[in-house]
Design an enzyme around this catalytic site. Structure first.
Site, mmCIF file in Angstrom:
data_model
loop_
_atom_site.group_PDB
_atom_site.id
_atom_site.type_symbol
_atom_site.label_atom_id
_atom_site.label_comp_id
_atom_site.label_asym_id
_atom_site.label_seq_id
_atom_site.Cartn_x
_atom_site.Cartn_y
_atom_site.Cartn_z
ATOM 1 N N TYR A 27 0.850 -1.194 0.000
ATOM 2 C CA TYR A 27 0.000 0.000 0.000
ATOM 3 C C TYR A 27 0.882 1.240 0.000
ATOM 4 O O TYR A 27 1.063 1.908 0.998
ATOM 5 C CB TYR A 27 -0.976 -0.026 1.180
ATOM 6 C CG TYR A 27 -2.043 -1.067 0.961
ATOM 7 C CD1 TYR A 27 -3.101 -0.813 0.104
ATOM 8 C CD2 TYR A 27 -1.951 -2.315 1.551
ATOM 9 C CE1 TYR A 27 -4.053 -1.783 -0.157
ATOM 10 C CE2 TYR A 27 -2.899 -3.295 1.300
ATOM 11 C CZ TYR A 27 -3.947 -3.014 0.445
ATOM 12 O OH TYR A 27 -4.891 -3.980 0.187
ATOM 13 N N GLY A 134 -13.426 -5.848 2.408
ATOM 14 C CA GLY A 134 -12.648 -5.300 1.291
ATOM 15 C C GLY A 134 -11.581 -6.272 0.809
ATOM 16 O O GLY A 134 -10.567 -5.864 0.264
ATOM 17 N N HIS A 139 -4.563 -11.040 2.395
ATOM 18 C CA HIS A 139 -3.185 -10.562 2.503
ATOM 19 C C HIS A 139 -2.324 -11.520 3.313
ATOM 20 O O HIS A 139 -1.097 -11.371 3.344
ATOM 21 C CB HIS A 139 -3.147 -9.171 3.145
ATOM 22 C CG HIS A 139 -3.423 -8.074 2.151
ATOM 23 N ND1 HIS A 139 -2.563 -7.751 1.140
ATOM 24 C CD2 HIS A 139 -4.462 -7.236 2.017
ATOM 25 C CE1 HIS A 139 -3.061 -6.756 0.425
ATOM 26 N NE2 HIS A 139 -4.223 -6.420 0.938
ATOM 27 N N ARG A 168 -12.492 -11.529 -2.321
ATOM 28 C CA ARG A 168 -12.857 -11.667 -3.728
ATOM 29 C C ARG A 168 -13.141 -13.136 -4.027
ATOM 30 O O ARG A 168 -12.657 -14.024 -3.331
ATOM 31 C CB ARG A 168 -11.721 -11.171 -4.614
ATOM 32 C CG ARG A 168 -11.691 -9.658 -4.750
ATOM 33 C CD ARG A 168 -10.717 -9.300 -5.848
ATOM 34 N NE ARG A 168 -10.512 -7.886 -5.959
ATOM 35 C CZ ARG A 168 -11.193 -7.092 -6.801
ATOM 36 N NH1 ARG A 168 -12.137 -7.580 -7.572
ATOM 37 N NH2 ARG A 168 -10.918 -5.807 -6.863
ATOM 38 N N TYR A 186 -15.386 -1.912 -5.202
ATOM 39 C CA TYR A 186 -14.515 -0.980 -5.915
ATOM 40 C C TYR A 186 -15.347 -0.341 -7.010
ATOM 41 O O TYR A 186 -15.345 -0.760 -8.160
ATOM 42 C CB TYR A 186 -13.267 -1.690 -6.434
ATOM 43 C CG TYR A 186 -12.502 -2.278 -5.274
ATOM 44 C CD1 TYR A 186 -11.897 -1.427 -4.350
ATOM 45 C CD2 TYR A 186 -12.454 -3.633 -5.038
ATOM 46 C CE1 TYR A 186 -11.249 -1.925 -3.238
ATOM 47 C CE2 TYR A 186 -11.807 -4.140 -3.925
ATOM 48 C CZ TYR A 186 -11.212 -3.284 -3.037
ATOM 49 O OH TYR A 186 -10.586 -3.777 -1.933
HETATM 50 N N1 SAM Z 1 -11.443 -2.477 4.323
HETATM 51 C C1 SAM Z 1 -10.926 -1.413 3.499
HETATM 52 C C2 SAM Z 1 -11.793 -1.260 2.288
HETATM 53 O O1 SAM Z 1 -12.622 -2.144 2.022
HETATM 54 O O2 SAM Z 1 -11.673 -0.239 1.588
HETATM 55 C C3 SAM Z 1 -9.467 -1.642 3.092
HETATM 56 C C4 SAM Z 1 -9.220 -2.844 2.253
HETATM 57 S S1 SAM Z 1 -7.551 -3.006 1.707
HETATM 58 C C5 SAM Z 1 -7.812 -4.116 0.365
HETATM 59 C C6 SAM Z 1 -6.799 -4.100 2.887
HETATM 60 C C7 SAM Z 1 -6.423 -3.468 4.206
HETATM 61 O O3 SAM Z 1 -6.061 -4.495 5.121
HETATM 62 C C8 SAM Z 1 -5.241 -2.518 4.103
HETATM 63 O O4 SAM Z 1 -5.567 -1.287 4.682
HETATM 64 C C9 SAM Z 1 -4.128 -3.245 4.849
HETATM 65 O O5 SAM Z 1 -3.213 -2.383 5.482
HETATM 66 C C10 SAM Z 1 -4.915 -4.082 5.840
HETATM 67 N N2 SAM Z 1 -4.195 -5.295 6.271
HETATM 68 C C11 SAM Z 1 -3.772 -6.304 5.480
HETATM 69 N N3 SAM Z 1 -3.151 -7.248 6.216
HETATM 70 C C12 SAM Z 1 -3.173 -6.807 7.494
HETATM 71 C C13 SAM Z 1 -2.670 -7.336 8.736
HETATM 72 N N4 SAM Z 1 -1.993 -8.500 8.770
HETATM 73 N N5 SAM Z 1 -2.877 -6.631 9.864
HETATM 74 C C14 SAM Z 1 -3.540 -5.444 9.840
HETATM 75 N N6 SAM Z 1 -4.033 -4.893 8.692
HETATM 76 C C15 SAM Z 1 -3.846 -5.566 7.533
#
Ligand code: SAM
Length: 264
Positions: A27, A134, A139, A168, A186
């Site tokens: 990000y 989201g 991740h 997804r 999105y």
């Molecule tokens: N929920 C929001 C949305 O729908 O717009 C953000 C979605 S974005 C695809 C994924 C988010 O998950 C990011 O902000 C990322 O930093 C957070 N994230 C991913 N892995 C993470 C982890 N292990 N611990 C904390 N946050 C995490």
């Protein structure tokens, strides 16, 4: 890395501990700057049609943890709907944006900067519900991490609590039947999202913006039944799945899968 508490105008505080992980470098600041254009808050809100708010109200949830707050779309809308919200994310840049968005919308809630793997150490008490939305959970690339994080979520819930977690539709993507209607999540009209690579261990999405900027996000392509199995093995009592907010859905015709799991 330990974050010191920082006060934000509007009473929002960011505190907690975070270990830098791969997703944080994905990000990039310039992608975070574009995130709200990508999701388009108004269109996303319309597409959700209060789905999450209704689920939480039916469950009589009061205290809700938004575990992947990102730029704060759900934290703000759940606060507006009257829930007591705590926003968590592992990306400081995302949380800065969430705090600014909350101020703009006249909302204030606790914000905690932590990786999910250290969630328990950074929370104060338990929650009636956790939302992880989201397509954030993918991740996590290691199965051990996925199990550890679901255990953290389970532990952070009150008895009778509910976890709402989406991703997804990787069943379709892994079958090379990716479609993104752009009607859900999105909803911004500017960017094109495509699958640059898919195999059973890695999905690389490509985000093309009209000004020529290109970004990639890499995630683990978790399958619907795989995640249901993990939820049950993590102790959740019941699970339910929805495709694009519908209880009855065609697995190859849905953009997003939503899991609702309850703790006994
Ligand atoms: N929920 C929001 C949305 O729908 O717009 C953000 C979605 S974005 C695809 C994924 C988010 O998950 C990011 O902000 C990322 O930093 C957070 N994230 C991913 N892995 C993470 C982890 N292990 N611990 C904390 N946050 C995490």
């Amino acid at each position: 890395m330990t974050e010191s508490s920082t006060d934000f105008a509007g009473g929002t505080t960011i505190s907690g501990q975070v270990a830098p992980e791969e997703y944080t470098s994905q990000y990039k600041p310039t992608l975070v700057d574009r995130w709200d254009d990508l999701i388009d808050w108004d269109r996303r809100k319309a597409s959700e049609n209060n789905f999450f708010v209704e689920l939480l109200k039916e469950a009589e949830s009061r205290r809700v943890l938004d575990a992947a707050a990102g730029t704060g779309f759900h934290s703000v809308s759940l606060a507006e709907a009257g829930f007591e919200v705590t926003a968590v994310d592992g990306s400081r840049k995302m949380l800065d944006r969430a705090a600014a968005n909350a101020r703009r919308e006249g909302q204030s809630f606790e914000i905690i900067h932590t990786d999910w793997r250290g969630l328990g150490e950074n929370l104060d008490g338990r929650y009636d519900a956790i939302v992880c939305l989201g397509s954030s959970f993918p991740h996590l690339f290691d199965e051990a991490d996925r199990r550890a994080v679901l255990a953290e979520f389970y532990e952070a819930l009150n008895p009778g609590g509910m976890l709402i977690l989406d991703h997804r539709n990787f069943d379709a993507i892994r079958a090379h039947r990716y479609r993104s209607s752009g009607n859900f999540y999105y909803c911004g009209t500017g960017a094109n999202v495509s699958v640059a690579h898919i195999d059973e261990n890695l999905c690389r999405f490509r985000y093309d913006f009209p000004d020529g900027a290109t970004y990639h996000l890499e995630v683990y392509p978790v399958l619907k039944d795989e995640l249901t199995g993990l939820l049950l093995q993590s102790g959740f009592d019941t699970t339910q799945t929805f495709g694009d907010f519908q209880e009855k859905f065609d697995i190859f015709a849905s953009d997003f899968i939503i899991h609702v799991a309850r703790k006994a």
